[in-house]
Design a protein around this motif. Sequence first.
Motif, PDB file in Angstrom:
ATOM      1  N   ASP A   1       7.528  -0.395  -3.064  1.00  0.00           N
ATOM      2  CA  ASP A   1       7.872   0.889  -2.440  1.00  0.00           C
ATOM      3  C   ASP A   1       8.932   0.778  -1.354  1.00  0.00           C
ATOM      4  O   ASP A   1       9.327   1.786  -0.763  1.00  0.00           O
ATOM      5  CB  ASP A   1       6.620   1.573  -1.890  1.00  0.00           C
ATOM      6  N   GLY A   2       9.401  -0.436  -1.057  1.00  0.00           N
ATOM      7  CA  GLY A   2      10.464  -0.611  -0.069  1.00  0.00           C
ATOM      8  C   GLY A   2      10.013  -0.513   1.375  1.00  0.00           C
ATOM      9  O   GLY A   2      10.836  -0.614   2.293  1.00  0.00           O
ATOM     10  N   ALA A   3       8.717  -0.335   1.607  1.00  0.00           N
ATOM     11  CA  ALA A   3       8.211  -0.192   2.966  1.00  0.00           C
ATOM     12  C   ALA A   3       8.220  -1.532   3.696  1.00  0.00           C
ATOM     13  O   ALA A   3       8.179  -2.593   3.070  1.00  0.00           O
ATOM     14  CB  ALA A   3       6.789   0.363   2.929  1.00  0.00           C
ATOM     15  N   PRO A   4       8.268  -1.495   5.028  1.00  0.00           N
ATOM     16  CA  PRO A   4       8.157  -2.738   5.797  1.00  0.00           C
ATOM     17  C   PRO A   4       6.816  -3.414   5.529  1.00  0.00           C
ATOM     18  O   PRO A   4       5.781  -2.755   5.413  1.00  0.00           O
ATOM     19  CB  PRO A   4       8.249  -2.270   7.254  1.00  0.00           C
ATOM     20  N   VAL A   5       6.852  -4.730   5.417  1.00  0.00           N
ATOM     21  CA  VAL A   5       5.624  -5.471   5.152  1.00  0.00           C
ATOM     22  C   VAL A   5       4.678  -5.334   6.337  1.00  0.00           C
ATOM     23  O   VAL A   5       5.112  -5.198   7.492  1.00  0.00           O
ATOM     24  CB  VAL A   5       5.954  -6.955   4.871  1.00  0.00           C
ATOM     25  N   LYS A   6       3.389  -5.340   6.061  1.00  0.00           N
ATOM     26  CA  LYS A   6       2.402  -5.252   7.137  1.00  0.00           C
ATOM     27  C   LYS A   6       2.437  -6.521   7.989  1.00  0.00           C
ATOM     28  O   LYS A   6       2.785  -7.603   7.516  1.00  0.00           O
ATOM     29  CB  LYS A   6       1.002  -5.069   6.538  1.00  0.00           C
ATOM     30  N   ALA A   7       2.060  -6.371   9.248  1.00  0.00           N
ATOM     31  CA  ALA A   7       2.088  -7.492  10.191  1.00  0.00           C
ATOM     32  C   ALA A   7       1.060  -8.552   9.797  1.00  0.00           C
ATOM     33  O   ALA A   7       0.014  -8.251   9.212  1.00  0.00           O
ATOM     34  CB  ALA A   7       1.803  -6.993  11.600  1.00  0.00           C
ATOM     35  N   PHE A   8       1.371  -9.790  10.139  1.00  0.00           N
ATOM     36  CA  PHE A   8       0.424 -10.895   9.934  1.00  0.00           C
ATOM     37  C   PHE A   8      -0.646 -10.812  11.015  1.00  0.00           C
ATOM     38  O   PHE A   8      -0.340 -10.866  12.210  1.00  0.00           O
ATOM     39  CB  PHE A   8       1.153 -12.225  10.013  1.00  0.00           C
ATOM     40  N   PRO A   9      -1.930 -10.700  10.654  1.00  0.00           N
ATOM     41  CA  PRO A   9      -2.987 -10.519  11.648  1.00  0.00           C
ATOM     42  C   PRO A   9      -3.254 -11.809  12.439  1.00  0.00           C
ATOM     43  O   PRO A   9      -3.449 -12.866  11.835  1.00  0.00           O
ATOM     44  CB  PRO A   9      -4.213 -10.148  10.808  1.00  0.00           C
TER      45      PRO A   9
END
Length: 223
Positions: free
Chosen positions: A81-89
């Motif tokens: 979807d081209g969205a920014p990847v989620k942050a690494f927890p």
Amino acid sequence: MTGELFPRERSEPAPGAVLVPDWLGAREQLDLVAACRDWARPPAGMRTVTLPTGGVMSVRTVCLGWHWYPYGYARTVVDGDGAPVKAFPPELGELAHRALTAAYGSTGLERIAGAPDYRPDIAVVNHYPHGAKMGLHRDREERVDAPVVSLSLGDSCVFRLGNTETRTRPWTDLELRSGDLLVFGGRSRFAYHGVVRTHPDTADPALGLVGRLNITVRQSGLA
């Protein structure tokens, strides 16, 4: 609970590879399954990966920190979807540090490349529905040789740990169950590996999980 009379023992199936059975407790497993459900939601949620050859992987994948695609990393879901990847927890980073100590011991860390200054910043979460598998491959998109931490949740599987040169023998087949920790670093860091098959309906029903989840934590070496 496994129902076995004797606990399964820690093993070293190859130099630098360590299997620690039942490393995650029941509460930790439940918490990780819940976290995976959150990470899987869009945007930048779980997706099916199409390989450059046109083949479609039977697992579904979501990435944290950096987005893996064949065969590289990006900050956005370039093949989705081209969205920014989620942050690494941060909690996954802490868990991975604990995992290295559990695998190698506090003194053994010094003998494994990349372990003493380990700085994980990627998690790749794969969901294996019934019938899914993964062909032999090497995790080589990272720019450092720090160990890979692999956590299993849900259904058991047959994990094939091969050699560093080819996809052919020699290899070792391991049974990975829910809660198991597998770390491969040192001489086994770039070994071919994959999942030959999963065993449907072997997960504890209390997990509320259909299939198998695998979380791999890595250090990218990227800026």
